[in-house]
Design a protein around this motif. Structure first.
Motif, short mmCIF file in Angstrom:
data_model
loop_
_atom_site.label_atom_id
_atom_site.label_comp_id
_atom_site.label_asym_id
_atom_site.label_seq_id
_atom_site.Cartn_x
_atom_site.Cartn_y
_atom_site.Cartn_z
N GLU A 1 64.96 -89.12 -27.64
CA GLU A 1 63.66 -88.78 -28.21
C GLU A 1 63.01 -87.62 -27.46
N LEU A 2 63.17 -87.60 -26.15
CA LEU A 2 62.61 -86.49 -25.37
C LEU A 2 63.27 -85.17 -25.74
N TYR A 3 64.59 -85.17 -25.92
CA TYR A 3 65.26 -83.93 -26.34
C TYR A 3 64.80 -83.50 -27.73
N LEU B 1 59.53 -80.20 -19.82
CA LEU B 1 59.98 -81.49 -20.33
C LEU B 1 61.50 -81.57 -20.36
N GLU B 2 62.17 -80.47 -20.69
CA GLU B 2 63.63 -80.50 -20.70
C GLU B 2 64.20 -80.75 -19.31
N SER C 1 57.85 -77.36 -23.20
CA SER C 1 59.22 -77.77 -23.55
C SER C 1 60.19 -77.48 -22.41
N ALA D 1 64.11 -84.53 -19.06
CA ALA D 1 64.49 -85.33 -20.24
C ALA D 1 65.64 -86.28 -19.96
N THR E 1 57.42 -93.47 -20.06
CA THR E 1 57.97 -92.15 -20.34
C THR E 1 56.85 -91.15 -20.63
N LEU F 1 56.56 -88.51 -17.61
CA LEU F 1 57.36 -87.34 -17.96
C LEU F 1 56.66 -86.38 -18.91
N VAL F 2 56.14 -86.89 -20.02
CA VAL F 2 55.58 -86.02 -21.06
C VAL F 2 54.23 -85.43 -20.63
N ARG G 1 65.14 -93.13 -25.10
CA ARG G 1 64.04 -92.29 -24.61
C ARG G 1 64.52 -90.86 -24.33
N THR G 2 65.70 -90.72 -23.74
CA THR G 2 66.24 -89.39 -23.48
C THR G 2 66.48 -88.65 -24.79
#
Length: 191
Positions: free
Chosen positions: A57-59, A151-152, A148, A155, A118, A122-123, A54-55
């Motif tokens: 993918e988030l990055y 989100l970063e 972004s 992340a 997630t 988070l998103v 997940r991390t």
């Protein structure tokens, strides 16, 4: 796209890099080292144990949102190469974790955050903040850029959750996390 790429002056890459402040240089180098170290870890150990998919993918999502202007905004050749390399490295790592059987088999899905969790925790808040607090609400790119950044900031949460649930952290994974954190500690938010 092609006309903008033709205008790029690749001979000025060194000049542009040297004109940046030392913190931007250190941040770019640290961020690249983090992704290269992660890729080396995956290749050498043939294991994704201890890594949160997940991390990663988030990055990747952060880079897609932030560097959406890659096709039309050519500040400098150095800047374009840095953006393209972040996108490419993160895409290769996520694709490897999804497609390589050895990596897929060693990933701990039960300890990693669920995709829906997630997305909701988070998103979605990052997009709401990105919409509410940006330079120009009429610009889709400005909203994605601001999102972004938010989100970063979160992340790495799935990686931390995974480490807490497993109760352990591989030393190579801790080096990757340290390099990512040091990149954020040195890099100004405007890049």
């Amino acid at each position: 796209f092609a006309s903008g790429f033709n205008r790029m002056d690749f001979s000025s890459i060194d000049d542009y890099f040297l004109s940046l402040n030392v913190f931007r240089q250190a941040g770019d180098i640290s961020h690249h080292l983090a992704w290269v170290a992660l890729l080396a870890l995956l290749i050498c150990s043939r294991s994704a144990a201890g890594l949160s998919l997940r991390t990663l993918e988030l990055y990747l999502f952060v880079f897609v949102l932030r560097y959406a202007d890659l096709a039309w905004n050519f500040l400098s050749a150095y800047n374009w190469i840095v953006k393209a390399s972040f996108l490419t490295l993160s895409l290769v790592v996520v694709a490897a974790c999804h497609c390589v059987p050895a990596l897929r088999r060693t990933h701990n899905r039960k300890a990693d955050m669920r995709p829906l969790t997630t997305l909701l925790l988070l998103v979605l808040p990052a997009f709401v903040l990105g919409y509410c607090f940006n330079l120009d609400r009429a610009s889709t790119f400005e909203i994605s850029w601001a999102s972004s950044l938010y989100l970063e900031a979160v992340a790495a949460v799935p990686q931390l959750v995974l480490m807490v649930r497993e109760g352990t952290c591989r030393s190579a994974v801790s080096h990757y996390i340290f390099l990512l954190a040091s990149a954020r500690g040195t890099l100004p938010t405007g890049c």
